[in-house]
Design a protein around this motif. Structure first.
Motif, short mmCIF file in Angstrom:
data_model
loop_
_atom_site.label_atom_id
_atom_site.label_comp_id
_atom_site.label_asym_id
_atom_site.label_seq_id
_atom_site.Cartn_x
_atom_site.Cartn_y
_atom_site.Cartn_z
N ARG A 78 43.56 40.27 -102.99
CA ARG A 78 44.19 39.96 -104.28
C ARG A 78 44.98 38.65 -104.23
O ARG A 78 45.01 37.89 -105.20
N GLU A 79 45.62 38.41 -103.09
CA GLU A 79 46.47 37.21 -102.98
C GLU A 79 45.67 35.91 -103.16
O GLU A 79 46.23 34.88 -103.56
N GLU A 80 44.35 35.98 -102.92
CA GLU A 80 43.53 34.78 -103.08
C GLU A 80 43.19 34.49 -104.54
O GLU A 80 42.59 33.46 -104.86
N PHE A 81 43.53 35.42 -105.43
CA PHE A 81 43.24 35.25 -106.86
C PHE A 81 44.51 35.00 -107.67
O PHE A 81 44.45 34.84 -108.88
N GLY A 123 40.19 35.89 -116.63
CA GLY A 123 41.49 35.72 -115.98
C GLY A 123 41.34 35.05 -114.62
O GLY A 123 40.63 34.05 -114.47
N SER A 124 41.93 35.64 -113.61
CA SER A 124 41.91 35.05 -112.26
C SER A 124 40.57 35.24 -111.54
O SER A 124 40.31 34.63 -110.52
N GLY A 125 39.74 36.16 -112.05
CA GLY A 125 38.48 36.48 -111.39
C GLY A 125 38.58 37.69 -110.48
O GLY A 125 37.58 38.17 -109.93
N TYR A 126 39.79 38.25 -110.34
CA TYR A 126 39.99 39.35 -109.39
C TYR A 126 39.25 40.63 -109.82
O TYR A 126 38.55 41.25 -109.02
N MET A 127 39.37 40.98 -111.10
CA MET A 127 38.67 42.18 -111.58
C MET A 127 37.16 41.99 -111.47
O MET A 127 36.43 42.90 -111.09
N ALA A 128 36.69 40.77 -111.76
CA ALA A 128 35.25 40.48 -111.63
C ALA A 128 34.81 40.66 -110.18
O ALA A 128 33.72 41.16 -109.91
N ALA A 129 35.68 40.26 -109.25
CA ALA A 129 35.35 40.40 -107.82
C ALA A 129 35.24 41.87 -107.43
O ALA A 129 34.33 42.26 -106.68
N LEU A 145 36.41 32.82 -107.01
CA LEU A 145 35.25 33.64 -106.65
C LEU A 145 34.41 32.96 -105.58
O LEU A 145 33.94 33.60 -104.64
N ALA A 146 34.25 31.65 -105.71
CA ALA A 146 33.46 30.89 -104.72
C ALA A 146 34.14 30.95 -103.36
O ALA A 146 33.49 31.15 -102.33
#
Length: 221
Positions: A38-41, A91-97, A123-124
């Motif tokens: 999570r911290e990366e997003f 958003g940050s892409g976290y939920m998508a991840a 994400l990348a």
């Protein structure tokens, strides 16, 4: 080394003290929260809040949902390996991840070009290749890839647009926040047939509305 240990301790505490008590008991979901970092997003300015029980601002009125909400929605959606998923509000892409780790393909639509660009980079960096981030207004869905097995709406809507419901496959599930402040319901909507839908209220909350959310029609007397 100490910083890494502190980070892992904070992640462990998030899972055990926030998420598990919120009836998130699916071990696959809990494991995923340990794996997807999570911290990366989280925007650099809010890094210290990566595992806090709150929404993290992303700019332009957008925010990351609280971790327990994301985990609960993920559990209730029961995403399968062959599922095609639509997320409205990247958003940050976290939920998508998180969704991408369980699904075949995720299409995530973000109205803000700047936020979409940051999500793509996140994400990348995380090495996730089965998410397509599209810039656009997904409030009425994303017809290009419809129908979907799963739809996740990351902001609130006063009422769920018909177009969005029609983009669910029969048997498909949608997680959406419905209503207006001060009380909204997180709902799970299942398409049970060509013209029938079943709705289940999961919990009460307040979440920022999606941009361009359709207004609920006022009753006229």
């Amino acid at each position: 080394m100490e910083q890494v240990q502190n980070m892992e301790q904070a992640r462990f505490n998030m899972i055990e003290q926030q998420i598990r008590p919120w009836n998130v008991l699916d071990q696959d979901v809990l494991d995923l929260l340990s794996e997807v970092r999570r911290e990366e997003f989280v925007p650099a300015a809010h890094q210290a809040l990566a595992f806090a029980d709150l929404e993290i601002p992303l700019g332009e009125g957008a925010a990351m949902l609280a971790p327990k909400m994301e985990a609960r929605l993920l559990q209730e959606l029961a995403v399968q390996p062959k599922d095609k998923v639509l997320e409205v509000g990247t958003g940050s892409g976290y939920m998508a991840a998180l969704l991408a780790a369980k699904a075949d393909q995720v299409t995530s639509v973000e109205i803000s070009p700047a936020i979409a660009k940051a999500a793509k980079a996140n994400l990348a960096k995380a090495g996730i290749s089965n998410v397509a981030v599209e810039v656009g207004d997904g409030v009425r869905g994303w017809a290009v890839g419809a129908p979907y097995d799963v739809i996740v709406v990351s902001g609130s809507l006063p009422v769920v647009p018909e177009e969005l419901l029609q983009q669910l496959k029969v048997g498909g599930r949608m997680a959406v926040f419905v209503g207006a402040a001060p009380v909204m319901e997180a709902q799970m909507i299942t398409r049970t047939g060509e013209t029938t839908f079943a709705s289940l209220n999961l919990f009460e909350t307040v979440v920022a509305p999606l941009q361009n959310a359709p207004a609920k029609e006022r009753f006229r007397f």
